[in-house]
Structures are given as C-alpha cells and as structure tokens.
Design a protein around this motif. Structure first.
Motif, mmCIF file in Angstrom:
data_model
loop_
_atom_site.group_PDB
_atom_site.id
_atom_site.type_symbol
_atom_site.label_atom_id
_atom_site.label_comp_id
_atom_site.label_asym_id
_atom_site.label_seq_id
_atom_site.Cartn_x
_atom_site.Cartn_y
_atom_site.Cartn_z
ATOM 1 N N GLY A 140 0.821 -1.206 0.000
ATOM 2 C CA GLY A 140 0.000 0.000 0.000
ATOM 3 C C GLY A 140 0.854 1.254 0.000
ATOM 4 N N ALA A 141 1.969 1.186 0.742
ATOM 5 C CA ALA A 141 2.857 2.350 0.823
ATOM 6 C C ALA A 141 3.434 2.676 -0.556
ATOM 7 C CB ALA A 141 3.980 2.082 1.819
ATOM 8 N N SER A 142 3.700 1.657 -1.361
ATOM 9 C CA SER A 142 4.166 1.906 -2.739
ATOM 10 C C SER A 142 3.030 2.453 -3.584
ATOM 11 C CB SER A 142 4.672 0.608 -3.382
ATOM 12 O OG SER A 142 5.819 0.164 -2.717
ATOM 13 N N LEU A 143 1.902 1.772 -3.508
ATOM 14 C CA LEU A 143 0.796 2.111 -4.420
ATOM 15 C C LEU A 143 0.214 3.500 -4.159
ATOM 16 C CD1 LEU A 143 -1.010 -1.318 -4.699
ATOM 17 C CD2 LEU A 143 0.099 -0.034 -6.543
ATOM 18 N N VAL A 144 0.186 3.890 -2.875
ATOM 19 C CA VAL A 144 -0.408 5.191 -2.580
ATOM 20 C C VAL A 144 0.434 6.315 -3.200
ATOM 21 C CG1 VAL A 144 0.703 5.622 -0.327
ATOM 22 C CG2 VAL A 144 -1.584 6.525 -0.766
ATOM 23 N N HIS A 145 1.723 6.036 -3.434
ATOM 24 C CA HIS A 145 2.575 7.020 -4.085
ATOM 25 C C HIS A 145 2.215 7.195 -5.553
ATOM 26 C CE1 HIS A 145 4.937 6.588 -0.429
ATOM 27 N NE2 HIS A 145 5.482 7.758 -0.735
ATOM 28 N N ALA A 146 1.435 6.291 -6.084
ATOM 29 C CA ALA A 146 0.970 6.441 -7.466
ATOM 30 C C ALA A 146 0.166 7.721 -7.630
ATOM 31 C CB ALA A 146 0.138 5.230 -7.866
ATOM 32 N N THR A 147 -0.400 8.204 -6.555
ATOM 33 C CA THR A 147 -1.135 9.483 -6.637
ATOM 34 C C THR A 147 -0.155 10.622 -6.972
ATOM 35 O OG1 THR A 147 -0.915 9.826 -4.256
ATOM 36 C CG2 THR A 147 -2.955 8.774 -5.031
ATOM 37 N N GLN A 148 1.066 10.534 -6.473
ATOM 38 C CA GLN A 148 2.091 11.536 -6.824
ATOM 39 C C GLN A 148 2.416 11.452 -8.305
ATOM 40 O OE1 GLN A 148 5.662 11.711 -4.542
ATOM 41 N NE2 GLN A 148 4.596 11.934 -2.592
ATOM 42 N N MET A 149 2.559 10.193 -8.760
ATOM 43 C CA MET A 149 2.837 9.988 -10.196
ATOM 44 C C MET A 149 1.701 10.585 -11.030
ATOM 45 S SD MET A 149 3.017 6.349 -12.217
ATOM 46 C CE MET A 149 1.273 6.044 -12.010
ATOM 47 N N MET A 150 0.489 10.318 -10.587
ATOM 48 C CA MET A 150 -0.673 10.801 -11.352
ATOM 49 C C MET A 150 -0.728 12.329 -11.340
ATOM 50 S SD MET A 150 -3.157 7.847 -9.906
ATOM 51 C CE MET A 150 -4.728 8.340 -10.574
ATOM 52 N N ASN A 151 -0.404 12.909 -10.174
ATOM 53 C CA ASN A 151 -0.368 14.378 -10.093
ATOM 54 C C ASN A 151 0.643 14.951 -11.074
ATOM 55 O OD1 ASN A 151 -2.219 14.325 -8.056
ATOM 56 N ND2 ASN A 151 -0.725 14.575 -6.392
ATOM 57 N N ARG A 152 1.823 14.291 -11.146
ATOM 58 C CA ARG A 152 2.903 14.773 -12.020
ATOM 59 C C ARG A 152 2.512 14.635 -13.488
ATOM 60 N NH1 ARG A 152 6.589 18.328 -13.007
ATOM 61 N NH2 ARG A 152 8.622 17.548 -13.676
#
Lengths: 349, 111
Positions: free
Chosen positions: B92-104
C-alpha cells in the motif's frame, strides 16, 4: 510409524543416547558443573512424595516426541505381581501420591485394579491419559466414569488447540479424537468448577523450541478450547521436550541437536533446582526397578545401592531413598530451562 | 560459503556493547521494557514484532520472532496473517505514491 525399538534403530538403546550427550559435552558444559557453579554440589533427594508408576510401553499412539518410545508394537507391560510390590512399597513407605503413566496405562490389563487398590489405601491418584484411548475401542468408553468413580486426577496431553500442530506431534486424527474424549470427560464433570474432578492438560512445544510462560499459554488454551468446542479444564502443565529417544531422534535427524542443547543451557535457571521433581518423585519401571525420574528410567540410569546393585521396588527400604544422590546428565538441562519443567508443569513463576 | 548474514551472530547481539556500552545498555533496557506486559500483552507484542520483522526483512528478527510466536502459542495461520498485514502496508505504501505519479502526469500533460 514404527517405534525405534521395532526399527532396531541405534537410538532405541539408552547407551547410544548417552553417547550423544558425551559428543555434545565440550560444546556445552556438563550439567553437573553448571549445577556446581550455581552452588549445588550435586542433586540430592528429599523425602519421596510421589510414586510414579510406569505400567508399560504399550500405547495406541506413536508420538514424534515420545521419550518412552512407546507404541502399539511394544510388549513391555507391568505384571500384577510387580503392581502388588508397588502397593506393598506404598504401605511400608507411607507415600500417599501415585502418578500412573505409560505408554497408555489403560492398556495394561491390571490398570483398573491398580487404581482401585491405590484409592482404597487413601492415595491421591493421578493418571496420564492420552485421551484417544477413551474412544479407541468400546471397552475403554467407560473410562471417564471409572476415573470419576475413583476420583482420579486426569492429566492429558494436548500440544495445541488446533488439529494441524497436534496431529504433527501425535499422529493423524489424534486432535479430533482428543476433543471427543475431552467432551466426554467434561460430561462426567471433569474440569468443571466445584465438581472436585481435576482435569489438567499438558503442553509440549511441537518442535525444537521452548515454551512461553505457563500462565500465558493456559489463558490462551482456555479461551480457544472454550470458544471453539465448549471444553473446560483446570490447569495447563507446560513441559519442555527433553533430548531423549524419539525427540532426540528428531533433533539429530533435523540437524538441530546442538542448537537445541545450547538453547537449554542458555536458559538454565538456578531458581528451578530446589523444586526439581526428581527430588520428590520415585519412578518405577514396568519391571519394578527404581529411578529418579521417568526420563532417567528411559536412559536406564537406575537407582543403586552403595555396592552398585540396582534397587528394586520389592526389596528397597523406604528410608534408603532419602538424601540419595540423583543421577544427572545432559538431559537434565531440559528440566532447569526457563521457568523449569516437570510432570506437574513449570517449577517457578 | 561466505555470506553477509551468519545465523550464529544472532546469539552475539549483546556484543554490540563492546564499542559503546553506555548506549548499548540504554538500548537493551529500553528494548526489554518495550516487550514487557503493558497496555498490550507481551504475547500481542510478539506478533507485532514478527510482522515488523518481515516489513524490515531482517533475517535475525524473523528467526527470533518466529520462534517466539510459536512459543507464545500462535497458530501458523495467525502468523501468516500478520505477515500479510506487513506486506499489505508495504504494498500500500508503494501504491499510494501512485497518486504523486498521477499528479505529475497531470501537471506535465496538455489538458
């Protein structure tokens, strides 16, 4: 699974087991020197309180950790004559507590007679019942009633409150049969508050590790057995596995012998020494020979007189057994590890 | 075969005091206090330690707390569930960072 004796395995011979203790000495200190460092110049018996009678090696189970190497293929059972000698010893020694063990003691044809004779003498009688014997054959189905009628304390092994771990140690199907038997014992009043009928369970770790404190596991066992099956019992006795017979075989086969012995030594607790069961127990073999404990019996470390002759229940004067020097070896680390270990569970809080 | 991890070193944990006894003593005292009975039982703490050991992938801790959890009467299923909790938090800690990727992605892309 055949017993080590049936397989003619070298470990069926007690001398071969003792040789393994010699091999490990050097890696771990001799038990006697550890005792000495703790301030004990040997171990000496007090006044014997419990007569533990091993009525034979015949058993309906072949548990992986069994220090007796008991099983269905064993034929050593105590005769009625030797039982009579045990009763005569009770009369002349005045001992009032009897602990009957085996094998499955109920398979001895004179078992019920022995129990009732001990009870008639006013002795407190404990019996080590493997539970599955109760449902193994219809002639044993009435054992809970027999135990209750004679006010016998029942002490039964159940290494875990789930089938997988229990069956790994005690054989396929043992857990389900044990639960059925426990329910029958409960139905007779065993383990119920105010019934006066005591039911204690015995926990041996299922493998090469030591147990957590007794109270912690007892709480867990009571909660799980009650929630899952509605089973109640009085106390959980936590007992360490000693490196004898089939448990030694497991340790050697799995390459964990040295590591386990080191674990026992690291956990040596001098506070357990005054309470060790060998100081207050006498163990009798199916042939009537005397030992400091059931473990020494399986290693054939007999109690002897000053001339080195083996003591026999038929002839030993009761007073000769007090203050005797107890025979120790490397297996004794099993009883002094952590909170200690005995047939009545842990020795110190 | 030479390896970075030697199972025998676990029993030598206390040797870390050789180079700084004062700090080591503080650590071991604190460690023992952490695992004592408290608002959480020593038994519960053992299972937490087992899960954290897997999250940290510490072989010494996994070795020690697997045995400790067995000794404290946990079943294999309970122990495996605890490891899944650790793994789920790691995943989950990895996947939740996908929101940062999506923001970028949104920031860089012509809308």
């Amino acid at each position: 699974m055949a017993t080590l004796a049936r397989q003619q395995h070298p470990l069926a011979d007690s001398a071969s087991q003792l040789r393994h203790y010699d091999e490990v000495t050097g890696i771990i200190p001799p038990f006697s020197s550890t005792l000495q460092k703790a301030g004990y110049d040997g171990l000496f018996a007090g006044r014997p309180e419990i007569l533990q009678i091993n009525v034979g090696k015949l058993c309906n189970q072949t548990c992986r950790h069994c220090h007796v190497d008991a099983g269905p293929d064993r034929r050593e059972v105590m005769s009625r004559e030797t039982m009579e000698q045990c009763l005569q010893f009770l009369d002349r020694s005045g001992m009032k507590t009897v602990d009957i063990t085996g094998g499955a003691p109920e398979l001895n044809p004179h078992y019920r007679w022995l129990v009732s004779e001990c009870r008639q003498r006013g002795c407190r009688v404990m019996t080590r019942c493997n539970l599955t014997i109760i449902t193994a054959h219809e002639r044993f189905n009435d054992l809970p009633r027999f135990f209750a009628q004679h006010q016998v304390e029942v002490i039964s092994s159940l290494p875990f409150y789930e089938a997988s771990r229990t069956d790994r140690q005690r054989g396929t199907g043992v857990f389900d049969a044990s639960i059925e038997a426990l329910l029958l014992l409960n139905a007779e009043g065993y383990g119920k508050p105010d019934s006066g009928l005591q039911l204690h369970l015995v926990y041996n770790p299922v493998g090469a590790f030591l147990s957590a404190p007794q109270q912690m596991l007892e709480q867990q066992f009571k909660k799980e057995l009650s929630n899952r099956y509605g089973i109640v019992f009085n106390n959980l006795y936590v007992i360490n596995n000693l490196p004898i017979s089939r448990f030694l075989h497991f340790l050697l086969q799995s390459g964990q012998y040295e590591e386990y012995m080191k674990k026992l030594v690291m956990a040596f607790n001098p506070a357990t020494v005054p309470a060790l069961m060998c100081r207050y127990t006498l163990s009798v073999s199916w042939e009537g020979f005397l030992y400091d404990c059931d473990f020494n019996q399986m290693l054939d470390l007999k109690i002897t007189d000053q001339a080195g002759n083996a003591r026999h229940i038929s002839t030993v004067p009761a007073e000769a057994l007090q203050e005797r020097r107890i025979m120790v070896s490397q297996h004794c680390y099993g009883c002094t590890a952590g909170s200690g270990s005995s047939c009545g569970g842990q020795l110190v809080p | 075969m030479k390896t970075y991890y030697n199972p025998d070193d676990l029993a030598r944990f206390a040797d870390i005091s050789q180079y700084d006894k004062a700090l080591a003593d503080k650590f071991f005292n604190w460690y023992n206090e952490v695992f004592a009975e408290g608002a959480l039982s020593a038994r519960e703490k053992s299972l937490i330690a087992l899960a954290v050991a897997h999250a940290l992938q510490c072989p010494y801790c996994i070795h020690a707390y697997t045995e400790d959890a067995l000794a404290k009467g946990y079943s294999e299923e309970q122990m495996m569930e605890a490891v899944h909790v650790a793994a789920a938090i790691r995943g989950g800690a990895s996947l939740v960072h996908a929101t940062q990727m999506m923001n970028r992605i949104n920031q860089l892309s012509i809308s």
